[in-house]
Write a protein that holds these residues in place. Structure first.
Motif, mmCIF file in Angstrom:
data_model
loop_
_atom_site.group_PDB
_atom_site.id
_atom_site.type_symbol
_atom_site.label_atom_id
_atom_site.label_comp_id
_atom_site.label_asym_id
_atom_site.label_seq_id
_atom_site.Cartn_x
_atom_site.Cartn_y
_atom_site.Cartn_z
ATOM 1 N N ASN A 330 0.829 -1.206 0.000
ATOM 2 C CA ASN A 330 0.000 0.000 0.000
ATOM 3 C C ASN A 330 0.868 1.263 0.000
ATOM 4 O O ASN A 330 0.511 2.266 -0.621
ATOM 5 N N LYS A 334 0.849 4.323 -2.763
ATOM 6 C CA LYS A 334 0.775 5.750 -2.424
ATOM 7 C C LYS A 334 1.920 6.533 -3.057
ATOM 8 O O LYS A 334 1.772 7.713 -3.374
ATOM 9 N N GLN A 335 3.068 5.903 -3.257
ATOM 10 C CA GLN A 335 4.213 6.558 -3.881
ATOM 11 C C GLN A 335 4.156 6.516 -5.399
ATOM 12 O O GLN A 335 5.072 6.993 -6.075
#
Length: 783
Positions: A330, A334-335
């Motif tokens: 996750n 997000k990156q």
């Protein structure tokens, strides 16, 4: 000298005579065989110019000739004639078949099986006719086939065996009727339930048989087995139990655990099974060194390592590794990093029994989800199942996410079975996710009873549907009544509001209470819409609005001039309107340590948005529990408290806190806290308090009794107080903070009709007018 030669001559003459007779006989035999064999071979060949069929009524003669497979003018021998007989008989349409050569005619005589007039079951009570019709092949207006009827009897016996009745006997009977019809009757002797007499384990050293038995789906027969038989033996459940045992040991660090074998022996009386699990526990491992490495330049391993919550020395559990992988993946999403996989690389250290885990951040294959195909859902809408997937068509394919989605689908409770598999799509870089489900009933109608020392005997009726109209929505309607309190509740919840992990719903309730402990009666109607959503791995937030109408009445014959409660009851009909929230943090079921957990809860309601009463009501709870001594003893500590602020100093007794036995044992409801004494000779009114605080400490443990009794024990120590009023008088006692202390002993009895709890208590510290309760008994039954 001349005698010997004559004797030898006689001997030779005799030998020549026997030899001559032997040779003559041999030649005669060979000649006879030579003459007879051609004649015998000729007798086994047939050639038929016509075929006649006799005895058939429903089956066409041409069809029977086709079964026989012999053509007119064809030369056949005895073996081929026998094969024709077997083919006609194997059609399953005839009771008997005769093939008789009559010169150039082959006569086929058949006796047809009758047509089934009706199928009936006799002697069945546990399994209804509708269920039995669904597992047999024989049907009315079809040809009666004894082989199929026997197979049907076997299927019925299997169904009874799965229900725990291994001694069931099924006998098919045929009753002849006119016009070649017959009734097929299955005579059923159901027999008794074959229970699990004893479940034992061989090879377990760390955990007792008692502890392991609580894990299994297979349960032993209890003390009331003669009255209530429900612990049936199911063969298919054994494989499930083996997996459950493995999960139990793996979650506690026993990575080498395995079940060597399972032995199930039927008692001589055929009324019970003795089941024994032969296991090898192995050694317990803990987490060793935790590291993170990266094969992707944009992924900083130190940043990923900081995101991990695993600490060295913690008992190893695969679920913690799995949750850590999900956390890191996750973080990669997000990156903005796609096709990132976290590969756990485990190194085993035999010397110190640790497992070093290296979380490697690697680039996974570029595979996309082409589509998600769902089959088997006749009631449940596709979107309910699709909502359990965090990925949609076109997203990168993640095998771990698919496994988690499968678990979420199974956890819905809508399906008897749910399989989620991925297969190659239309191109090598795409996959199709197949979801195959088997639905099960999701509605229930339950009746029950309750009994407690405080509320008396109660009746509970509840209807619940967890998959309303196949939309995954939960709907329930319940009614419960006791000697002093009646409750009516209707609730509805949409678990995926707006297609998100957001539960939205409402609760509509109505309560009537008229207790002996106080002089007033309450009627409370409430409407509460709410939404709830996760805010962390273990935390959830509930937001709500509450509209409540509270009517407080006092019998005129019991009215006392100058009483605080009478003055409060004069404001009989009050409307409350409030906004509130509850934050819950709970690790008791899926925390870092399976044997430890905490519950933290904070709740506040802000009243004054309309209505007749302004207030701020705050309450909180903290619970911590752990299992010790090989998980045989459960220790639990809890702290609970609350505060009520009324800016207009107009709170009433039913607004303030009043401790019940669920919060503090050893006292009656309304038994402690501020009291109004002495306005009249009989006045002794509990007023409740603006504040309360209770601490509870308890231990639950086995008593050493035979396990089939289902009786455990416990000890407890409770300490708490209720205090504070908006308005007071000279007749009010215990308004200030004053601790009460109680010690006691509990008995827990798990019965087939429901759990029973007996509390025996003694107040170590109390006030003069407190209402002590030394014994408390509760029972909750469902049927």
């Amino acid at each position: 000298m001349n005698t010997l030669p004559r004797a030898e001559a006689r001997t030779k003459v005799v030998e020549n005579s026997w030899l001559r007779h032997y040779l003559i006989g041999f030649f005669i035999l060979i000649t006879a065989l030579f003459l007879l064999l051609p004649a015998a071979a000729t007798a086994q060949n047939y050639q038929f110019s016509s075929i006649s069929v006799e005895g058939n009524q429903r089956i066409e003669s041409s069809a029977i000739e086709t079964y026989a497979g012999i053509k007119r003018g064809q030369t056949v021998n005895a073996g081929e004639l026998n094969s024709a007989y077997q083919r006609v008989l194997a059609s399953g349409l005839f009771e008997s078949v005769e093939l008789t050569p009559r010169g150039g005619t082959l006569a086929i005589k058949v006796v047809e099986y009758p047509t089934i007039n009706l199928v009936r079951f006799e002697g069945n009570a546990r399994l209804k006719d509708e269920a039995l019709y669904g597992i047999i092949e024989s049907e009315p207006r079809r040809v009666l086939n004894p082989t199929i009827a026997e197979r049907d009897a076997t299927n019925i016996a299997t169904a009874y065996a799965q229900a725990g009745r291994l001694s069931a006997r099924i006998t098919p009977r045929i009753i002849r009727r006119s016009d070649n019809r017959a009734d097929l009757i299955f005579e059923i002797f159901e027999g008794g339930v074959v229970e699990v007499e004893r479940v034992s384990f061989v090879g377990n050293e760390e955990f007792s048989d008692r502890r392991l038995r609580r894990v299994l789906g297979t349960k032993q027969a209890g003390i009331l087995r003669r009255l209530i038989q429900q612990d049936t033996f199911v063969v298919d459940r054994v494989e499930f139990d083996k997996q459950v045992l493995r999960d139990f040991y793996l979650s506690r660090g026993y990575v080498d655990f395995r079940t060597v074998g399972v032995n199930a022996e039927l008692a001589r009386e055929r009324d019970g099974y003795f089941v024994s699990f032969n296991i090898q526990e192995g050694q317990q491992f803990k987490f060793g060194q935790i590291t993170a490495t990266s094969e992707i330049a944009a992924a900083d391993p130190e940043e990923y390592l900081d995101a991990l919550k695993i600490k060295p020395g913690v008992v190893y559990t695969p679920s913690l590794v799995e949750s850590s992988i999900a956390r890191l993946e996750n973080l990669a999403i997000k990156q903005g990093l796609d096709f990132v996989r976290v590969d756990p690389r485990i190194t085993r250290n035999e010397r110190d029994l640790t497992l070093d885990v290296e979380f490697a951040i690697v680039r996974g294959p570029r595979i996309f989800i082409e589509r998600i195909d769902i089959e088997g859902n006749t009631t449940t809408l596709d979107r309910v199942i699709r909502h359990q997937f965090r990925a949609v068509e076109g997203d990168p394919f993640n095998p771990r996410e698919i496994r988690e989605s499968a678990e979420r689908i199974r956890a819905l409770g809508f399906f008897e079975n749910a399989e989620v598999n991925a297969r190659e799509g239309s191109s090598p870089d795409s996959v199709v996710v197949d979801v195959d489900v088997v639905e099960q009933p999701t509605g229930s109608l339950s009746f029950g009873g309750t009994y407690s020392t405080n509320d008396g005997i109660g009746l509970v009726v509840r209807f619940a549907e967890t998959n309303f109209l196949g939309r995954g929505q939960a709907l329930s309607l319940s009614f419960s009544t006791a000697s002093e309190i009646n409750d009516y509740v209707f609730s509805f919840t949409e678990p995926a509001f707006l297609g998100r992990d957001l539960a939205a719903g409402f609760r509509l309730s109505f309560q009537e209470a008229d207790t002996d402990e106080v002089r007033f009666a309450n009627t409370v109607g409430e409407f509460r819409p709410s939404i709830e959503f996760p805010v962390s791995d273990y935390g959830r937030l509930n937001l709500r609005y509450t509209a409540q109408n509270v009517e407080m009445e006092i019998d005129s014959s019991e009215a006392i001039a100058g009483s605080i409660i009478d003055a409060e009851a004069a404001r009989s009909d009050i409307w409350k309107s409030s906004l509130g929230y509850t934050y819950t943090y709970d690790t008791r079921r899926k925390g870092l340590d399976v044997n430890r957990g905490v519950l933290l809860e904070l709740s506040q309601d802000f009243g004054g948005l309309g209505g007749d009463y302004e207030f701020i009501r705050t309450s909180g709870k903290a619970v911590a529990e752990t299992r010790v001594f090989h998980e045989e003893i459960t220790l639990r500590a809890s702290l609970e408290g609350g505060a009520l602020y009324s800016p207009n100093k107009d709170s009433r007794v039913n607004d303030r806190f009043n401790i019940r036995s669920q919060q503090m044992r050893g006292f009656e409801p309304y038994g402690i806290g501020p009291r109004e004494i002495g306005v009249s000779a009989t006045q002794d009114d509990a007023l409740g308090g603006n504040y309360f605080a209770v601490a509870r400490f308890e231990a639950e443990f086995p008593l050493g009794l035979p396990e089939e009794y289902g009786i455990d024990g416990g000890i407890f120590f409770d300490i708490g107080s209720v205090w504070g009023l908006d308005q007071t008088s000279a007749n009010v006692l215990y308004e200030d903070f004053s601790l009460r202390q109680v010690i006691g002993f509990s008995l827990f009895w798990e019965t087939p009709v429901g759990p029973m709890r007996f509390n025996f208590s003694k107040a170590l510290k109390k006030e003069q007018f407190d209402k002590e309760q030394n014994f408390d008994f509760t029972l909750e039954a469902r049927f």
